[in-house]
Design an enzyme around this catalytic site. Structure first.
Site, mmCIF file in Angstrom:
data_model
loop_
_atom_site.group_PDB
_atom_site.id
_atom_site.type_symbol
_atom_site.label_atom_id
_atom_site.label_comp_id
_atom_site.label_asym_id
_atom_site.label_seq_id
_atom_site.Cartn_x
_atom_site.Cartn_y
_atom_site.Cartn_z
ATOM 1 N N LYS A 192 -1.591 4.923 14.782
ATOM 2 C CA LYS A 192 -0.632 3.892 15.194
ATOM 3 C C LYS A 192 0.791 4.381 14.955
ATOM 4 C CE LYS A 192 1.390 0.400 13.196
ATOM 5 N NZ LYS A 192 2.722 0.371 13.854
ATOM 6 N N GLY A 224 5.183 5.948 5.035
ATOM 7 C CA GLY A 224 6.052 4.792 5.210
ATOM 8 C C GLY A 224 6.565 4.308 3.875
ATOM 9 N N SER A 225 6.776 3.004 3.778
ATOM 10 C CA SER A 225 7.415 2.460 2.580
ATOM 11 C C SER A 225 6.441 2.386 1.412
ATOM 12 C CB SER A 225 7.956 1.068 2.865
ATOM 13 O OG SER A 225 6.886 0.138 2.954
ATOM 14 N N THR A 226 7.004 2.419 0.194
ATOM 15 C CA THR A 226 6.179 2.312 -1.001
ATOM 16 C C THR A 226 5.495 0.954 -1.076
ATOM 17 O OG1 THR A 226 7.338 4.004 -2.268
ATOM 18 C CG2 THR A 226 6.323 2.230 -3.526
ATOM 19 N N GLY A 258 2.557 1.111 1.118
ATOM 20 C CA GLY A 258 1.611 2.049 0.501
ATOM 21 C C GLY A 258 0.815 1.395 -0.604
ATOM 22 N N GLU A 272 2.201 8.917 1.774
ATOM 23 C CA GLU A 272 3.475 9.634 1.671
ATOM 24 C C GLU A 272 4.557 8.583 1.815
ATOM 25 O OE1 GLU A 272 6.615 10.982 2.012
ATOM 26 O OE2 GLU A 272 6.220 11.863 3.979
ATOM 27 N N CYS A 310 12.484 10.291 4.065
ATOM 28 C CA CYS A 310 11.943 9.861 2.775
ATOM 29 C C CYS A 310 12.344 10.815 1.662
ATOM 30 C CB CYS A 310 10.431 9.741 2.862
ATOM 31 S SG CYS A 310 9.644 11.180 3.570
ATOM 32 N N GLU A 338 15.743 2.807 -2.295
ATOM 33 C CA GLU A 338 15.819 3.700 -1.156
ATOM 34 C C GLU A 338 16.568 2.972 -0.035
ATOM 35 O OE1 GLU A 338 12.129 4.622 0.909
ATOM 36 O OE2 GLU A 338 12.817 6.687 1.127
#
Lengths: 295, 484
Positions: free
Chosen positions: B190, B242-244, B247, B264, B298, B395
C-alpha cells in the site's frame, strides 16, 4: 552416616550482585515433583522487578564496554565454577524436574557445556553478523552488532536449569544485561546459579534473578520504559504472552515470542542475534591522487 | 562561490524546467490485483495532487478491507509457484525489473517529482538510481540465499503486507519489494495516499517484465487499508515504514500472532559538529542532513549539536548558505528546495514551528519568496534551543533545524542520545579516534561521519529504540523475509 541435622540454605534473589530477600518480605513454598517441601523462595514483587531493572541498566554500559575476549573469559569462568558445584546442581535439578540423579547429571553437563559454547561466541558473533559493505561510492562502510540493552528474560518453566542457561547466556554474551524471571515452580536451580555467577567475575547487575509468580512480575517488566527487549520463553499462557507483547509495544521492545524449544538440541545463533542492533558507520575514503586508485 | 559579493543572495538563473512530456499520466488508475487493474470493491476513488501547484494529477481507486482481502488471496495463490521457482529464475525477473527502471528512469523521476513535490535534481540523481540499484542488488541474492548466513535453503515467509510512506515513494517500494521477491515471498503493497502514482507505474513495469500475476499487488489507499492489510490473518510478514505512533499500533496489532515484523519509524537525528571540523564541508553536510527532500526524511539530521566555540562561525556560514538555496518549481533543474508533500504535512510543520517560537526558541528562516499556490515552507532554523523544547524532541519532518550546543564530547553524546529515537546521527571532526569513540557511543542505527544522508542497497538501514526494528538493505535485509 551420622544423624546430623543438615544446614538448610535460605534461597535469596540475586540483584545488582547482592542477595536480597524480596522487599515485600514474602516467600512461597517450593516443592519437588512429589510435593515434598524443598525451600521457601522469595516471592518477588513489582518493586523487586523495578530494582532489578535499575541494577541491570547501571551495569549495562560497563559490561558492553568490556572486550569481547574478557566477556568470553567470564562466561567460561561460569562453566568452571559450575563444574565444581555439579553435585549440588544435579541434586537441585533432580528435585526440581523429578529426574533421576543420572538424568539430572546429563542436564547439568549440557548446561555447563552451553556456557562454554556461548563463551566462545562473544568474540566471533561480530564477524558472523557484521562486516564491511561494498557501497557504490568512495566510502568506508562498516556494520557492527551492538547489544540491545536491558533484556527481560522469562526463563522456561519446565527446563529449570538447562533451559535457564540457554536463555541467559546468549543475552549476556553480546553485552546485554538481563533481568531473569526463574521458573515459577522450580526456581531453586536459578537462585543457586546466582551464587555461581557472583563468584565468576561477572560484574554485579549483569544478571539479576527473581523468583515468584510469572503473571505477577512480568507485566511491569513488559511495560517498563527502561527495558529494551523481552524473551517470553517461559510464558506458557497464550493470553499472558499476548498481553505482554502488547505492553512491550509501548517502547517498541524487541520481543522473542514463546515457542516450543528442545533445550538439549544445538542452540544455533537465534537467541544470540535476537538481542543485537546493527550499527552502520559511513566515512569518506578520499583518494590519494588523480587516478583514484592505489593499484 | 563565496568569493563573489552577491553570495548572500541566490543567483538569478533562467528557468530550466525538465519536460513533463516524458510522462503520460492517465486520468484515472485502478488497484493492481492479480496482474490486472481493477476498481475498488466499493467504487471509491481519491484524487492525487501535485503539491507544488495543487493541480489534480489523477484519480485513483481507493482500497478498502474487501480489496485487501482480494489482493492477499491473489498473493497467496501466486506464492506457491513463485516460491518454488529456482532462485536463478526469480533473479532474472528482478534483473529485468531493475533494467526497465533504468530505461524508464527519466519518466519515473518526473512522475515522482510531480506527485511528491521534491526537486527533479533529487528524483533524477538520488531516488531513481537507488531504486534501480536496489532491485539489481537483491536480484543477485535470489539464487545465493544458501550463502547468506541463515542456514541451508532458507524458506520465504509467504505473503508480505507492506505499507510505505510518501517521502520516497518509489525508493521505499524498492526497499520493500526487492528483498521480498528475491527471497520468494509475494507482496501486497500500500503506497501512501498522497503519492500513489509511482507504485502504479511500477505495476506496469511488472507487466513489462512478465512477472507472474499476483506476485506483486498494489493497493492505493488510506490508513484504514493499511491497517486492514497488516491485520489480515493470511499475511505472514508485515513491513512498515512511517511514524512511530503507527509502528507501535502495528506492534500491538500483531501481538500473539506468528507474523514477522519490521518497522522503520521516526527519528530525531543529531548532527554533531566539533570545533576541529572542516566548517565548509560540515555546513554542506548540515544542509544535506536537514534540507534534503525538504527535511521529510526519517533519518534527517534535525538536531544540530555544535561545539560552543565554533557556534557563531558555523551558524553564520549556515545562514549564508541557506540564503543561496533556491526554492520553487520542483521540475526546475536548478531547484534545491521543493514543495512540502501535502497541506496536512505543511500544517504540522507550521504548528510545530509555532510551538518552537512560543516556547522561546529563536526562529530564523531563509529569505526566500514562496510560490502563491502549492505547499511551501522556507528553510528554517531555531537557535537558543534547549533539550526540553518541543522542536528538539518531536520529529518535525520538514525543513526545520534545531540548533543546540555542547562543550565536551561527553556532553555531545549525552545530548545526542537523549531521545526516544535512534535512527541516525552525524559526526564532523578531523580526528579519526574521536569519530570512532563517538560513533561507538551513539545509540543509532546509521552513523555518518564527515558525510550525511548517504544510502546504498548494500548498506543496512534501520533504527535503535523507538525508531523501529529490523534492517533493510544488505545481507541483513534478507532476514526480514526469511523464516529464520
Amino acid at each position: 552416616m551420622s544423624d546430623r541435622l543438615t544446614v538448610l540454605k535460605t534461597y535469596k534473589l540475586y540483584v545488582g550482585g547482592k542477595f536480597p530477600r524480596s522487599e515485600s518480605g514474602r516467600v512461597y513454598e517450593v516443592t519437588d515433583s512429589k510435593n515434598k517441601w524443598l525451600a521457601n523462595a522469595p516471592l518477588s514483587s513489582r518493586k523487586d522487578a523495578r530494582d532489578a531493572v535499575v541494577a541491570a541498566r547501571k551495569a549495562q554500559g560497563g559490561w558492553a564496554g568490556k572486550t569481547a575476549y574478557l566477556r568470553g573469559q567470564i562466561l567460561y569462568r561460569v562453566a568452571e565454577m559450575l563444574e565444581g558445584r555439579k553435585d549440588q546442581f544435579v541434586r537441585e535439578v533432580a528435585d526440581a524436574e523429578g529426574l533421576s540423579k543420572s538424568k539430572a547429571a546429563v542436564v547439568v553437563d549440557a548446561a555447563i557445556d552451553r556456557w562454554v559454547w556461548y563463551a566462545g561466541w562473544t568474540d566471533k558473533v561480530a564477524q558472523i553478523v557484521g562486516g564491511g559493505n561494498p557501497v557504490a561510492g568512495p566510502f568506508f562502510n562498516l556494520s557492527s552488532p551492538e547489544p540491545t540493552g536491558v533484556v527481560t528474560v522469562v526463563a522456561p518453566q519446565e527446563s529449570s536449569f538447562l533451559g535457564l542457561v540457554s536463555v541467559i547466556a546468549p543475552v549476556i554474551a553480546t553485552g546485554n544485561t538481563a533481568v531473569v524471571i526463574a521458573s515459577e515452580n522450580s526456581p531453586l536451580p536459578a537462585l543457586s546459579l546466582g551464587e555461581v555467577l557472583a563468584t565468576s567475575d561477572l560484574p554485579g547487575g549483569v544478571v539479576n534473578i527473581l523468583s515468584g509468580r510469572t503473571a505477577e512480575i512480568t507485566p511491569s517488566l513488559a511495560s517498563h520504559q527502561d527495558v529494551n527487549a523481552i524473551d517470553l520463553a517461559g510464558v506458557e499462557d497464550d493470553d499472558l504472552a499476548k498481553e505482554l507483547e502488547v505492553a512491550a509495544a509501548d517502547n517498541l521492545k524487541r520481543v522473542v515470542r514463546p515457542q516450543p524449544v528442545d533445550w538439549s538440541a544445538d542452540p544455533g545463533t537465534h537467541r544470540l542475534t535476537a538481542f543485537l542492533e546493527t550499527k552502520t558507520v559511513w566515512h569518506p575514503t578520499g583518494s590519494l591522487g588523480a587516478s583514484g586508485s592505489s593499484y | 562561490m563565496t568569493s563573489t559579493p552577491s553570495a548572500s543572495a541566490a543567483f538569478e538563473y533562467a528557468p530550466a524546467p525538465e519536460s513533463r512530456s516524458v510522462v503520460d499520466i492517465a486520468p484515472s488508475y485502478g488497484l493492481f490485483i492479480d496482474g490486472e487493474f481493477a476498481e475498488a470493491a466499493d467504487g471509491k476513488v481519491f484524487k492525487t495532487v501535485s503539491p507544488s501547484t495543487e493541480e489534480v494529477l489523477s484519480e485513483v481507486a481507493q482500497a478498502s478491507s474487501e480489496d485487501v482481502d482480494r489482493a492477499v488471496k491473489a498473493a497467496r495463490k501466486a506464492f506457491e509457484k513463485w516460491s518454488a521457482l529456482p532462485g536463478a529464475e526469480r533473479a532474472k525477473y528482478l534483473f529485468r525489473i531493475a533494467r526497465i527502471i533504468q530505461e524508464r528512469s527519466r519518466e519515473l523521476a518526473v512522475l515522482e517529482t510531480l506527485d511528491n513535490g521534491k526537486p527533479i535534481k533529487e528524483t533524477r540523481d538520488a531516488d531513481l538510481p537507488l531504486v534501480a540499484a536496489h532491485f539489481f542488488y537483491y536480484a543477485g541474492w535470489a539464487d545465493k540465499l544458501d550463502h547468506a548466513g541463515y542456514g541451508a535453503d532458507p524458506r520465504p515467509l509467504g505473503v508480505a503486507g507492506q505499507v510505505i510512506p510518501w517521502n520516497f515513494p518509489l525508493l521505499m517500494l524498492a526497499w520493500k519489494i526487492a528483498p521480498a521477491l528475491a527471497t520468494g515471498n509475494t507482496v501486497v503493497l500500500k503506497p501512501a495516499e498522497t503519492t500513489p502514482l509511482s507504485a502504479l507505474f511500477f505495476a506496469d513495469i511488472c507487466r513489462q517484465a512478465g512477472l507472474p500475476k499476483g506476485v506483486v499487488n498494489i493497493l492505493p489507499g488510506y490508513g484504514d487499508a493499511g491497517a486492514a492489510l497488516t491485520a489480515h490473518p493470511d499475511v505472514d510478514k508485515v513491513a512498515f515504514t512511517g511514524s512511530t505512533a503507527v509502528g507501535k499500533a502495528i506492534a500491538r496489532q500483531v501481538a500473539g500472532t506468528d507474523k514477522k515484523v519490521t518497522l522503520e519509524l521516526g527519528g530525531k537525528g543529531a548532527n554533531i559538529v566539533f570545533d576541529d571540523a572542516p566548517i565548509d564541508q560540515a555546513v554542506e553536510g548540515i544542509v544535506t542532513g536537514i534540507f534534503f527532500n525538504q527535511g521529510q526524511v526519517c533519518c534527517a539530521g534535525s538536531r544540530l549539536l555544535v561545539q560552543e566555540s565554533v557556534q557563531d562561525e558555523v551558524l553564520d556560514a549556515l545562514k549564508r548558505r541557506l540564503s543561496t538555496l533556491r526554492l520553487g518549481d520542483p521540475l526546475d533543474k536548478n531547484t534545491d528546495i521543493g514543495a512540502i508533500n501535502s497541506a496536512e504535512q505543511l500544517a504540522r510543520i507550521t504548528a510545530l514551528t509555532e510551538t518552537g517560537e512560543a516556547e522561546g526558541a529563536e526562529r530564523w528562516s531563509a529569505p526566500c519568496e514562496l510560490p502563491s499556490s502549492g505547499y511551501w515552507f522556507a528553510p528554517t532554523l531555531f537557535t537558543n534551543v534547549t533539550q526540553a523544547h518541543t522542536v528538539a524532541r518531536d520529529e518535525i519532518f520538514g525543513p526545520v533545524l534545531s540548533v543546540l550546543t555542547f562543550r565536551t564530547p561527553e556532553e555531545a553524546v549525552a545530548k545526542a542520545n537523549n531521545t526516544q529515537y535512534g535512527l541516525s546521527a552525524g559526526i564532523w571532526t578531523e580526528k579519526g579516534s574521536r569519530i570512532l569513540a563517538v560513533a561507538d557511543r551513539l545509540r543509532a542505527g546509521v552513523i555518518w561521519a564527515n558525510t550525511f544522508n548517504k544510502f546504498d542497497p548494500t548498506s543496512p538501514f534501520g533504527g535503535y529504540k523507538e525508531s523501529g526494528y529490523g534492517r533493510e538493505g544488505g545481507r541483513h535485509g534478507l532476514e526480514a523475509y526469511l523464516d529464520v
